[in-house]
Design a protein around this motif. Structure first.
Motif, PDB file in Angstrom:
ATOM      1  N   GLN A  36      53.371  82.528  32.703  1.00 54.31           N
ATOM      2  CA  GLN A  36      53.522  81.481  33.562  1.00 54.31           C
ATOM      3  C   GLN A  36      54.978  80.780  33.740  1.00 54.31           C
ATOM      4  OE1 GLN A  36      50.705  78.522  31.782  1.00 54.31           O
ATOM      5  NE2 GLN A  36      48.990  79.501  32.799  1.00 54.31           N
ATOM      6  N   GLN A  37      55.514  80.773  32.473  1.00 52.81           N
ATOM      7  CA  GLN A  37      57.032  80.479  32.466  1.00 52.81           C
ATOM      8  C   GLN A  37      58.054  81.330  33.488  1.00 52.81           C
ATOM      9  OE1 GLN A  37      57.788  77.506  30.942  1.00 52.81           O
ATOM     10  NE2 GLN A  37      59.818  77.714  31.527  1.00 52.81           N
ATOM     11  N   GLU A  38      57.724  82.641  33.285  1.00 49.99           N
ATOM     12  CA  GLU A  38      58.478  83.445  34.199  1.00 49.99           C
ATOM     13  C   GLU A  38      58.085  83.167  35.735  1.00 49.99           C
ATOM     14  OE1 GLU A  38      57.515  87.428  33.152  1.00 49.99           O
ATOM     15  OE2 GLU A  38      58.280  87.310  31.048  1.00 49.99           O
ATOM     16  N   GLN A  39      56.911  82.818  36.151  1.00 49.30           N
ATOM     17  CA  GLN A  39      56.632  82.637  37.468  1.00 49.30           C
ATOM     18  C   GLN A  39      57.248  81.253  37.954  1.00 49.30           C
ATOM     19  OE1 GLN A  39      52.207  82.368  37.507  1.00 49.30           O
ATOM     20  NE2 GLN A  39      51.940  84.758  37.669  1.00 49.30           N
ATOM     21  N   MET A  40      57.290  80.408  37.129  1.00 48.18           N
ATOM     22  CA  MET A  40      58.153  78.966  37.378  1.00 48.18           C
ATOM     23  C   MET A  40      59.375  79.221  37.746  1.00 48.18           C
ATOM     24  SD  MET A  40      55.936  76.366  35.050  1.00 48.18           S
ATOM     25  CE  MET A  40      56.984  75.038  35.497  1.00 48.18           C
ATOM     26  N   GLU A  41      60.118  80.277  36.717  1.00 52.66           N
ATOM     27  CA  GLU A  41      61.483  80.404  36.840  1.00 52.66           C
ATOM     28  C   GLU A  41      61.659  81.034  38.198  1.00 52.66           C
ATOM     29  OE1 GLU A  41      64.179  79.715  35.137  1.00 52.66           O
ATOM     30  OE2 GLU A  41      62.823  78.651  33.769  1.00 52.66           O
ATOM     31  N   VAL A 101      61.981  66.046  30.031  1.00 51.37           N
ATOM     32  CA  VAL A 101      62.888  65.425  31.289  1.00 51.37           C
ATOM     33  C   VAL A 101      62.503  63.976  31.594  1.00 51.37           C
ATOM     34  CG1 VAL A 101      63.637  66.069  33.621  1.00 51.37           C
ATOM     35  CG2 VAL A 101      63.213  67.871  31.985  1.00 51.37           C
ATOM     36  N   PHE A 102      61.331  63.571  31.462  1.00 53.29           N
ATOM     37  CA  PHE A 102      60.779  62.478  31.985  1.00 53.29           C
ATOM     38  C   PHE A 102      61.767  61.329  31.277  1.00 53.29           C
ATOM     39  CE2 PHE A 102      58.007  58.728  31.601  1.00 53.29           C
ATOM     40  CZ  PHE A 102      57.506  58.656  33.088  1.00 53.29           C
ATOM     41  N   ALA A 113      67.279  67.665  41.177  1.00 53.65           N
ATOM     42  CA  ALA A 113      66.332  68.125  40.334  1.00 53.65           C
ATOM     43  C   ALA A 113      65.803  69.729  40.432  1.00 53.65           C
ATOM     44  CB  ALA A 113      64.929  67.253  40.363  1.00 53.65           C
ATOM     45  N   VAL A 114      65.557  70.274  39.341  1.00 52.26           N
ATOM     46  CA  VAL A 114      65.236  71.548  39.726  1.00 52.26           C
ATOM     47  C   VAL A 114      63.590  71.572  39.562  1.00 52.26           C
ATOM     48  CG1 VAL A 114      65.019  74.129  38.558  1.00 52.26           C
ATOM     49  CG2 VAL A 114      67.207  72.577  38.345  1.00 52.26           C
ATOM     50  N   VAL A 115      62.952  72.005  40.781  1.00 55.75           N
ATOM     51  CA  VAL A 115      61.633  71.909  41.054  1.00 55.75           C
ATOM     52  C   VAL A 115      60.990  73.106  41.276  1.00 55.75           C
ATOM     53  CG1 VAL A 115      60.097  70.784  42.578  1.00 55.75           C
ATOM     54  CG2 VAL A 115      62.053  69.453  42.073  1.00 55.75           C
ATOM     55  N   MET A 121      61.445  70.524  36.523  1.00 58.07           N
ATOM     56  CA  MET A 121      61.668  71.218  35.294  1.00 58.07           C
ATOM     57  C   MET A 121      62.971  70.728  34.775  1.00 58.07           C
ATOM     58  SD  MET A 121      60.846  75.231  36.896  1.00 58.07           S
ATOM     59  CE  MET A 121      61.314  75.851  35.644  1.00 58.07           C
ATOM     60  N   ASP A 122      64.029  70.234  35.385  1.00 57.56           N
ATOM     61  CA  ASP A 122      65.192  69.616  35.055  1.00 57.56           C
ATOM     62  C   ASP A 122      65.831  68.961  35.811  1.00 57.56           C
ATOM     63  OD1 ASP A 122      67.493  69.912  33.128  1.00 57.56           O
ATOM     64  OD2 ASP A 122      68.370  71.329  34.168  1.00 57.56           O
ATOM     65  N   VAL A 123      66.777  67.782  35.439  1.00 59.74           N
ATOM     66  CA  VAL A 123      67.312  66.869  36.289  1.00 59.74           C
ATOM     67  C   VAL A 123      68.843  66.873  35.888  1.00 59.74           C
ATOM     68  CG1 VAL A 123      67.353  64.246  36.696  1.00 59.74           C
ATOM     69  CG2 VAL A 123      65.101  65.378  36.350  1.00 59.74           C
TER      70      VAL A 123
END
Length: 152
Positions: A36-41, A101-102, A113-115, A121-123
């Motif tokens: 799942q992490q690979e798909q999100m990346e 990140v919240f 933001a990295v979405v 995922m990152d800000v």
């Protein structure tokens, strides 16, 4: 053999079997999480957004699309998620933030933001660095601080 020794052996065997089962289940879940992490990346994008509001709330009250709510597992529907309302371009969107990140997301400010889909995922700050909020002190740290002030 005494009955106490038999009971101890049975408990030991059950514990060993439980540990073996937990090992293999954990291995499978870790593999699924990595996929799942690979798909999100692969699907991540950098987006400029104006953060309107952020809250930690249940999925049902979050304002996420009904399709997303229906796809969440039954056990997860009662849990609370970090929800961010932001203006991305001309649209106002409801996004889910990563729990790490919240705390970094500033309200009523513009950020990059990295979405990945609806997941932040990152800000990063557009105009300078983001202000990191101070971490709250625990009960014992506050008591230690009070005690050290009294001694002086």
């Amino acid at each position: 053999m005494s009955t106490a020794l038999k009971v101890l052996l049975i408990i030991l065997v059950i514990l060993v079997v439980a540990l073996i089962v937990l090992y293999f289940v954990g291995k499978r879940l870790q593999k699924r999480q990595n996929e799942q992490q690979e798909q999100m990346e692969a699907a991540k994008q950098t987006v400029s957004m104006l953060v309107i509001d952020k809250k930690i709330m249940p999925i049902k009250e979050s304002g996420l699309p009904q399709i997303v709510i229906d796809q969440t597992p039954k056990m997860m529907r009662r849990s609370k998620l970090p929800i961010v309302k932001a203006k991305v371009g001309p649209r106002i969107m409801t996004l889910v933030a990563d729990s790490k990140v919240f705390d970094l997301i500033p309200v009523k400010k513009e950020v990059k933001a990295v979405v990945s889909g609806i997941y932040i995922m990152d800000v990063k700050g557009i105009r300078g660095a983001l202000e990191t909020p101070q971490k709250k002190k625990g009960f014992w740290a506050r008591q230690r601080e009070k005690f050290s002030k009294k001694e002086k």
